[in-house]
Scaffold this motif. Sequence first.
Motif, short mmCIF file in Angstrom:
data_model
loop_
_atom_site.label_atom_id
_atom_site.label_comp_id
_atom_site.label_asym_id
_atom_site.label_seq_id
_atom_site.Cartn_x
_atom_site.Cartn_y
_atom_site.Cartn_z
N ASP A 109 0.82 -1.20 0.00
CA ASP A 109 0.00 0.00 0.00
C ASP A 109 0.86 1.26 0.00
O ASP A 109 0.48 2.27 -0.55
N VAL A 110 2.04 1.19 0.63
CA VAL A 110 2.92 2.35 0.68
C VAL A 110 3.35 2.76 -0.73
O VAL A 110 3.52 3.92 -1.01
N HIS A 111 3.47 1.81 -1.64
CA HIS A 111 3.84 2.13 -3.02
C HIS A 111 2.68 2.77 -3.76
O HIS A 111 2.88 3.54 -4.67
N ILE A 112 1.47 2.47 -3.34
CA ILE A 112 0.30 3.09 -3.94
C ILE A 112 0.15 4.51 -3.42
O ILE A 112 -0.43 5.36 -4.06
N GLY A 113 0.68 4.78 -2.24
CA GLY A 113 0.64 6.12 -1.69
C GLY A 113 -0.44 6.36 -0.67
O GLY A 113 -0.68 7.49 -0.28
N LYS A 114 -1.13 5.33 -0.24
CA LYS A 114 -2.18 5.51 0.76
C LYS A 114 -1.54 5.90 2.09
O LYS A 114 -0.54 5.33 2.49
N PRO A 115 -2.13 6.87 2.79
CA PRO A 115 -1.57 7.24 4.10
C PRO A 115 -1.87 6.19 5.16
O PRO A 115 -2.88 5.49 5.09
N TYR A 116 -0.98 6.09 6.12
CA TYR A 116 -1.16 5.17 7.24
C TYR A 116 -1.97 5.84 8.33
O TYR A 116 -1.94 7.06 8.48
N THR A 117 -2.65 5.03 9.12
CA THR A 117 -3.32 5.54 10.32
C THR A 117 -2.59 5.08 11.57
O THR A 117 -2.66 5.72 12.61
N ILE A 118 -1.89 3.96 11.47
CA ILE A 118 -1.12 3.43 12.59
C ILE A 118 0.34 3.38 12.17
O ILE A 118 0.66 2.80 11.13
#
Length: 139
Positions: free
Chosen positions: A26-35
């Motif tokens: 998901d980090v490569h897709i660019g979605k921000p983390y919540t945790i």
Amino acid sequence: MKAPLTILLVISNISMTFGQELALNDVHIGKPYTIVDEPAQFPGGVYKMHDFLRKEMNYPEEALKENVSGRVFVQYIVEKDGSLTNIQVVKKLGFGLDEEAIRLYASMPKWTPGKIDSKPVRQLMIFYVLFEKEFGNSN
């Protein structure tokens, strides 16, 4: 009878591993983390943030006239470079207070970004601006 059970366990482990890889990607897709391991923070911490908000706040005339106070909740992303983006109100009060909350967040200095494994990541956050008449400046 033992062979089918072993095959089922192997298939199950493969699908769990594949699912974990998708989540990590998901980090490569660019979605921000919540945790995250280390949460993003305002320079100097939460108390400095409250000081910043109090000093920079311009209490809207409309809210003063209508005697409105309370919290406006704001959602935003702290980017890898510490800038704030996608600032939006998620719990409104109206009377000009929502716009003032967005203005305050948009004027903040860069934050220390959140980190996972000591690497900066995008982090989705929700915080609030407390509007009380004794804080801020009237226009």
